[in-house]
Design a protein around this motif. Structure first.
Motif, PDB file in Angstrom:
ATOM      1  N   ALA A  77       0.847  -1.201   0.000  1.00 21.13           N
ATOM      2  CA  ALA A  77       0.000   0.000   0.000  1.00 21.13           C
ATOM      3  C   ALA A  77       0.881   1.249   0.000  1.00 21.13           C
ATOM      4  O   ALA A  77       2.079   1.166   0.261  1.00 21.13           O
ATOM      5  CB  ALA A  77      -0.911  -0.012   1.214  1.00 21.13           C
ATOM      6  N   ALA A  78       0.270   2.375  -0.298  1.00 14.46           N
ATOM      7  CA  ALA A  78       0.930   3.681  -0.249  1.00 14.46           C
ATOM      8  C   ALA A  78       2.103   3.808  -1.213  1.00 14.46           C
ATOM      9  O   ALA A  78       3.132   4.386  -0.901  1.00 14.46           O
ATOM     10  CB  ALA A  78       1.370   4.009   1.181  1.00 14.46           C
ATOM     11  N   LEU A  79       1.952   3.198  -2.384  1.00 10.89           N
ATOM     12  CA  LEU A  79       2.947   3.385  -3.440  1.00 10.89           C
ATOM     13  C   LEU A  79       2.766   4.749  -4.085  1.00 10.89           C
ATOM     14  O   LEU A  79       1.643   5.240  -4.196  1.00 10.89           O
ATOM     15  CB  LEU A  79       2.757   2.346  -4.537  1.00 10.89           C
ATOM     16  CG  LEU A  79       3.165   0.912  -4.289  1.00 10.89           C
ATOM     17  CD1 LEU A  79       3.033   0.127  -5.582  1.00 10.89           C
ATOM     18  CD2 LEU A  79       4.587   0.851  -3.774  1.00 10.89           C
ATOM     19  N   THR A  80       3.868   5.316  -4.556  1.00 11.24           N
ATOM     20  CA  THR A  80       3.743   6.507  -5.398  1.00 11.24           C
ATOM     21  C   THR A  80       3.540   6.064  -6.850  1.00 11.24           C
ATOM     22  O   THR A  80       3.723   4.884  -7.176  1.00 11.24           O
ATOM     23  CB  THR A  80       5.024   7.365  -5.330  1.00 11.24           C
ATOM     24  OG1 THR A  80       6.082   6.598  -5.882  1.00 11.24           O
ATOM     25  CG2 THR A  80       5.349   7.771  -3.893  1.00 11.24           C
ATOM     26  N   VAL A  81       3.227   7.036  -7.696  1.00 13.76           N
ATOM     27  CA  VAL A  81       3.079   6.761  -9.133  1.00 13.76           C
ATOM     28  C   VAL A  81       4.345   6.091  -9.665  1.00 13.76           C
ATOM     29  O   VAL A  81       4.291   5.055 -10.341  1.00 13.76           O
ATOM     30  CB  VAL A  81       2.777   8.075  -9.888  1.00 13.76           C
ATOM     31  CG1 VAL A  81       2.998   7.908 -11.388  1.00 13.76           C
ATOM     32  CG2 VAL A  81       1.346   8.542  -9.593  1.00 13.76           C
ATOM     33  N   ALA A  82       5.506   6.667  -9.333  1.00 14.95           N
ATOM     34  CA  ALA A  82       6.771   6.120  -9.845  1.00 14.95           C
ATOM     35  C   ALA A  82       6.995   4.705  -9.341  1.00 14.95           C
ATOM     36  O   ALA A  82       7.434   3.821 -10.102  1.00 14.95           O
ATOM     37  CB  ALA A  82       7.934   7.022  -9.421  1.00 14.95           C
ATOM     38  N   PRO A 128       1.242   9.884  -4.026  1.00 20.31           N
ATOM     39  CA  PRO A 128       0.861   8.562  -3.515  1.00 20.31           C
ATOM     40  C   PRO A 128      -0.462   8.101  -4.120  1.00 20.31           C
ATOM     41  O   PRO A 128      -1.346   8.916  -4.390  1.00 20.31           O
ATOM     42  CB  PRO A 128       0.719   8.783  -2.001  1.00 20.31           C
ATOM     43  CG  PRO A 128       0.537  10.251  -1.824  1.00 20.31           C
ATOM     44  CD  PRO A 128       1.067  10.962  -3.033  1.00 20.31           C
ATOM     45  N   LEU A 129      -0.580   6.812  -4.345  1.00 23.54           N
ATOM     46  CA  LEU A 129      -1.817   6.253  -4.896  1.00 23.54           C
ATOM     47  C   LEU A 129      -2.700   5.747  -3.762  1.00 23.54           C
ATOM     48  O   LEU A 129      -2.213   5.070  -2.869  1.00 23.54           O
ATOM     49  CB  LEU A 129      -1.501   5.061  -5.808  1.00 23.54           C
ATOM     50  CG  LEU A 129      -0.733   5.338  -7.079  1.00 23.54           C
ATOM     51  CD1 LEU A 129      -0.458   4.016  -7.799  1.00 23.54           C
ATOM     52  CD2 LEU A 129      -1.510   6.279  -7.983  1.00 23.54           C
TER      53      LEU A 129
END
Ligand code: GLN
Length: 286
Positions: free
Chosen positions: A10-15, A53-54
């Motif tokens: 969870a809490a990945l960024t776009v990159a 963040p996604l």
């Protein structure tokens, strides 16, 4: 691919999400298109906001889409849509994914339409699938009266939805090729991208996610083209045209079918990859 990819934390960024997708061996552009589709943003936005963040639900939806794509599903099915001739069409596994090759057929039709001796040409698209050809013609030549047919009720439902969403006045009829329309119905322009891949073609397994019915008539691949050409004469207005998409190695065979049926001015057009892709002819008269 063995097994499903691990979902990203969870809490990945776009990159990070894009890097994760590449680590699952997803093509970079496909990953960008998929994430951009979910976020309703273009690729430029993704690059400019790669530290964003996604939301967890978004990361999960992205992981699911990546998994389908890595398993070989066409990106158009994963996204649920495809661009064709400037239109965004909804697609599902009930229909062939519209190909840029088929824009060759539409462009030829659009060139012919103004030359026909009628202000309100009647046009038919046999085996419409997503509705791509019929909708592109209705969009670009609004005075045409366009009807689209398909054997598959599921395909027709997709095509109807596309016509409604795009607000394009196309009529629909269910049935196999000419059996879908009244015996005395005549058209100024007949268009079709029928199934034309040979039954034993080595490419068919790679197209396994698309409806087999839309890809191959079995045998030498010419069966549907033969039926369409043979049935065309009583359905053509004098001076009307029949334009057919076919395989890269079928142009001579289709030209022969047209010549033997009595068509004139037989021509072949090439697709964007310069392969002979469409052959058509004019019914005598007028
Ligand atoms: N152009 C498609 C392909 O080769 C086939 C479409 C068709 O059979 N009409 O992938």
């Amino acid at each position: 691919m063995t097994g499903a990819p691990e979902p990203p934390a969870a809490a990945l960024t776009v990159a990070q999400a894009l890097a994760w997708a590449q680590a699952q061996s997803l093509d970079r552009l496909d990953a960008q298109l998929l994430l951009g589709h979910l976020l309703q943003q273009g690729r430029g936005w993704l690059i400019a906001h790669d530290d964003q963040p996604l939301p967890a639900a978004m990361a999960l939806a992205f992981a699911e889409g990546c998994q389908r794509r890595v398993a070989g599903e066409p990106l158009a099915y994963v996204l649920g849509e495809r661009e064709f001739h400037g239109l965004t069409l909804q697609v599902s596994p009930a229909v062939l994914v519209p190909r840029p090759d088929t824009e060759t057929l539409v462009d030829w039709a659009l060139e012919l339409l103004p030359t026909l001796a009628t202000a309100r040409p009647r046009v038919i698209d046999l085996g419409t699938g997503s509705g791509a050809i019929a909708l592109a013609v209705a969009h670009r030549h609004p005075t045409a009266s366009v009807i689209a047919t398909d054997l598959s009720p599921d395909a027709l439902a997709v095509a109807r939805t596309n016509a409604q969403r795009l607000g394009l006045p196309v009529a629909f009829a269910e049935g196999a090729w000419w059996a879908a329309v009244p015996a005395d119905a005549r058209y100024h322009l007949v268009l079709s991208n029928p199934p034309y891949i040979a039954g034993d073609d080595a490419h068919l397994p790679a197209l396994r996610h698309e409806p087999l019915l839309a890809l191959t008539p079995g045998g030498d691949g010419l069966g549907a083209l033969r039926v369409i050409v043979a049935g065309a004469p009583p359905h053509l207005a004098p001076g009307g045209w029949l334009l057919l998409e076919h395989g890269w190695d079928q142009a001579d065979a289709v030209a022969t079918l047209l010549r033997d049926a009595g068509f004139e001015q037989i021509n072949t057009r090439r697709d964007i990859a310069q392969r002979p892709r469409c052959t058509g002819g004019r019914w005598p008269g007028a």
